[in-house]
Write a protein that holds these residues in place. Structure first.
Motif, short mmCIF file in Angstrom:
data_model
loop_
_atom_site.label_atom_id
_atom_site.label_comp_id
_atom_site.label_asym_id
_atom_site.label_seq_id
_atom_site.Cartn_x
_atom_site.Cartn_y
_atom_site.Cartn_z
N ARG A 25 61.82 32.53 35.60
CA ARG A 25 61.76 32.66 34.15
C ARG A 25 61.25 34.03 33.67
NH1 ARG A 25 59.45 26.68 32.26
NH2 ARG A 25 61.46 25.57 32.46
N THR A 26 60.59 34.77 34.55
CA THR A 26 60.15 36.12 34.18
C THR A 26 61.30 37.11 34.22
OG1 THR A 26 59.55 36.82 36.43
CG2 THR A 26 57.87 35.63 35.16
N GLY A 27 62.40 36.72 34.87
CA GLY A 27 63.57 37.59 34.95
C GLY A 27 63.60 38.52 36.13
N GLU A 28 62.59 38.45 37.00
CA GLU A 28 62.60 39.36 38.15
C GLU A 28 63.39 38.77 39.30
OE1 GLU A 28 59.13 39.05 41.10
OE2 GLU A 28 58.13 39.09 39.16
N PRO A 29 63.89 39.61 40.22
CA PRO A 29 64.66 39.13 41.36
C PRO A 29 63.77 38.29 42.30
CG PRO A 29 65.01 41.48 41.03
CD PRO A 29 63.84 41.09 40.17
N VAL A 30 64.20 37.07 42.56
CA VAL A 30 63.43 36.12 43.36
C VAL A 30 64.33 35.51 44.43
CG1 VAL A 30 62.09 33.97 43.32
CG2 VAL A 30 61.93 35.56 41.40
N ALA A 31 63.76 35.23 45.60
CA ALA A 31 64.45 34.48 46.64
C ALA A 31 63.49 33.44 47.20
CB ALA A 31 64.94 35.41 47.76
N GLY A 32 64.02 32.39 47.78
CA GLY A 32 63.20 31.37 48.42
C GLY A 32 63.31 31.45 49.92
N LEU A 33 62.22 31.12 50.60
CA LEU A 33 62.23 31.10 52.06
C LEU A 33 61.51 29.85 52.54
CD1 LEU A 33 61.76 34.02 54.53
CD2 LEU A 33 60.55 31.87 54.92
N PHE A 34 62.19 29.08 53.35
CA PHE A 34 61.62 27.86 53.93
C PHE A 34 61.12 28.17 55.33
CE2 PHE A 34 61.84 23.95 56.42
CZ PHE A 34 61.18 23.04 55.60
N MET A 35 59.88 27.80 55.61
CA MET A 35 59.28 28.02 56.93
C MET A 35 59.26 26.72 57.72
SD MET A 35 55.95 30.23 55.74
CE MET A 35 55.94 29.67 54.03
N GLN A 36 59.85 26.72 58.89
CA GLN A 36 59.71 25.60 59.80
C GLN A 36 58.61 25.96 60.80
OE1 GLN A 36 63.24 23.80 61.53
NE2 GLN A 36 62.11 23.31 63.42
N ASN A 37 57.51 25.24 60.72
CA ASN A 37 56.35 25.58 61.56
C ASN A 37 56.15 24.63 62.73
OD1 ASN A 37 55.80 27.69 59.80
ND2 ASN A 37 54.46 26.44 58.51
N TRP A 38 56.96 23.59 62.81
CA TRP A 38 56.79 22.62 63.90
C TRP A 38 58.16 22.11 64.31
CZ3 TRP A 38 52.89 21.45 66.98
CH2 TRP A 38 52.95 20.29 67.74
N ASP A 39 58.47 22.20 65.60
CA ASP A 39 59.74 21.66 66.10
C ASP A 39 59.65 20.15 66.22
OD1 ASP A 39 61.27 23.95 66.33
OD2 ASP A 39 60.45 24.47 68.30
N ASP A 40 60.73 19.47 65.89
CA ASP A 40 60.78 18.01 65.98
C ASP A 40 60.47 17.58 67.41
OD1 ASP A 40 61.21 15.35 65.62
OD2 ASP A 40 63.40 15.50 65.46
N ASP A 41 59.47 16.71 67.54
CA ASP A 41 59.07 16.25 68.87
C ASP A 41 59.71 14.93 69.25
OD1 ASP A 41 57.75 14.51 67.23
OD2 ASP A 41 55.72 15.15 67.80
N GLY A 42 60.70 14.50 68.46
CA GLY A 42 61.41 13.27 68.78
C GLY A 42 60.80 12.02 68.21
N SER A 43 59.66 12.15 67.54
CA SER A 43 59.00 10.96 66.99
C SER A 43 59.56 10.54 65.66
CB SER A 43 57.49 11.25 66.83
OG SER A 43 57.28 12.20 65.80
N GLY A 44 60.24 11.49 64.99
CA GLY A 44 60.77 11.19 63.67
C GLY A 44 59.73 11.19 62.59
#
Length: 375
Positions: A25-44
């Motif tokens: 809403r401020t009008g400046e150039p913005v991007a989003g970044l998603f961080m995956q910090n843990w690999d799925d260990d199969g437990s769901g």
């Protein structure tokens, strides 16, 4: 496409979603970044994929680029290995503090700069101010949601390159903004606990890495009360999970963990929630991290928290020659725990923090008082 000025850490939750919205809403150039910090260990149990989909949806709704980075290797080396080592030593670590220092405000910041950004933004409830030539970390306006406690390891470089767009807002207002903007995360439940544990049983998870080592539960005088699966599964002041039934000659009252002898594999318990074995007036820390780079004085008065969401406690701080602290509280503190963080405040300003190394609480199983540290 021009480089974004700000990269927002989009977690798939409502807080980071509104942080991104307010920047757009401020009008400046913005991007989003998603961080995956843990690999799925199969437990769901880890919701990373669901959160990633929500983050993509939010960026799509806002019309901003979406980026993804997998920091699970960095998280393992910088956070999780320390987490396990601390529990194995009988201490109680705080992985959220390390995650902020080692991942979100280190590797994420570096990734944002690789994308050409000048700064990063997150959905933390905290504020940054530039006063007197130094950057200061301030509490979030919503005291119930304030997260400065978990950010106390940040320094001048990180704060100079960070904005907290929702730090001045109460949580209810954040929800309202998200709802009125039609963000798909507006009603999403807040995440609790640690991602790599999720909703599963903590002891079951920890047992995958630290196998059970059964031992005795004793009262502070050394009388056997029962058995435990491993002292590292418990923390000072804990009530749940002890599985102590009726004990002959003892009241039908709850038991609380009041001490751990790691070397002897003994867990000490008492039936008084405010047991004298849990109370301390003085805390000694490991090396202190000062947000502004140096302490305000060699000795000074301020307030402190020894756990998240604790009310501020008046204390007096003495800085040692080796950079550690001795902190004496005006009132006794319950269950000050080695491995947890002691964080100092001057009004709304967070001065920094350090890991608790020891306290002056009496040590169960010994004939006289002694400074408590993990044996």
């Amino acid at each position: 496409m021009s480089a974004p000025r700000t990269v927002v850490g989009v977690s798939g939750g409502v807080d980071s979603s509104v942080a991104a919205l307010l920047l757009v809403r401020t009008g400046e150039p913005v991007a989003g970044l998603f961080m995956q910090n843990w690999d799925d260990d199969g437990s769901g149990e880890c919701r990373a994929e669901e959160d990633r989909r929500d983050a993509v949806a939010v960026c799509g709704r806002l019309g901003i680029p979406f980026h993804f980075r997998n920091f699970s290797r960095e998280y393992w080396a910088g956070v999780f290995e320390h987490f396990l080592a601390e529990y194995a030593a009988g201490r109680t670590p705080n992985p959220d503090v390390l995650c902020n220092r080692e991942v979100k405000f280190k590797h994420f910041l570096a990734a944002a700069r690789e994308l050409g950004a000048e700064r990063i933004a997150t959905g933390h409830y905290a504020r940054v101010a530039f006063e007197g030539g130094r950057w200061r970390l301030l509490r979030g306006a919503d005291r119930d949601k304030d997260q400065s406690y978990f950010l106390h390891q940040l320094g001048q470089e990180q704060l100079a390159a960070t904005v907290f767009p929702i730090g001045h807002l109460p949580k209810a207002e954040v929800r309202r903004i998200a709802r009125e903007a039609g963000l798909p995360t507006h009603a999403k439940k807040d995440s609790t606990g640690i991602c790599f544990i999720g909703e599963r049983d903590f002891r079951q998870f920890l047992g995958r890495y630290l196998p059970a080592q059964p031992g005795e539960i004793r009262d502070p005088q050394g009388v056997r009360i029962g058995t435990h699966p491993g002292v590292f599964y418990f923390t000072l002041g804990q009530r749940e999970g002890l599985n102590i039934g009726g004990v002959r000659g003892r009241p039908a009252a709850p038991w609380y963990v009041v001490g751990k002898d790691v070397a002897a594999n003994i867990l000490y318990v008492d039936q008084d929630r405010d047991s004298p074995w849990l109370m301390s007036r003085e805390v000694r820390t490991e090396a202190m991290h000062w947000i502004e780079g140096a302490p305000p004085a060699a000795e000074f008065a301020c307030t402190a928290q020894i756990r998240y969401r604790q009310e501020e406690q008046a204390c007096r701080v003495r800085v040692q020659d080796d950079g550690t602290l001795r902190v004496r509280f005006d009132r006794p503190q319950r269950a000050a725990t080695p491995g947890q963080s002691l964080v100092l405040y001057d009004g709304p300003a967070c001065l920094g923090g350090a890991v608790i190394a020891a306290t002056d609480a009496p040590v169960p199983g010994r004939s006289g008082p002694a400074e408590r540290t993990v044996r």
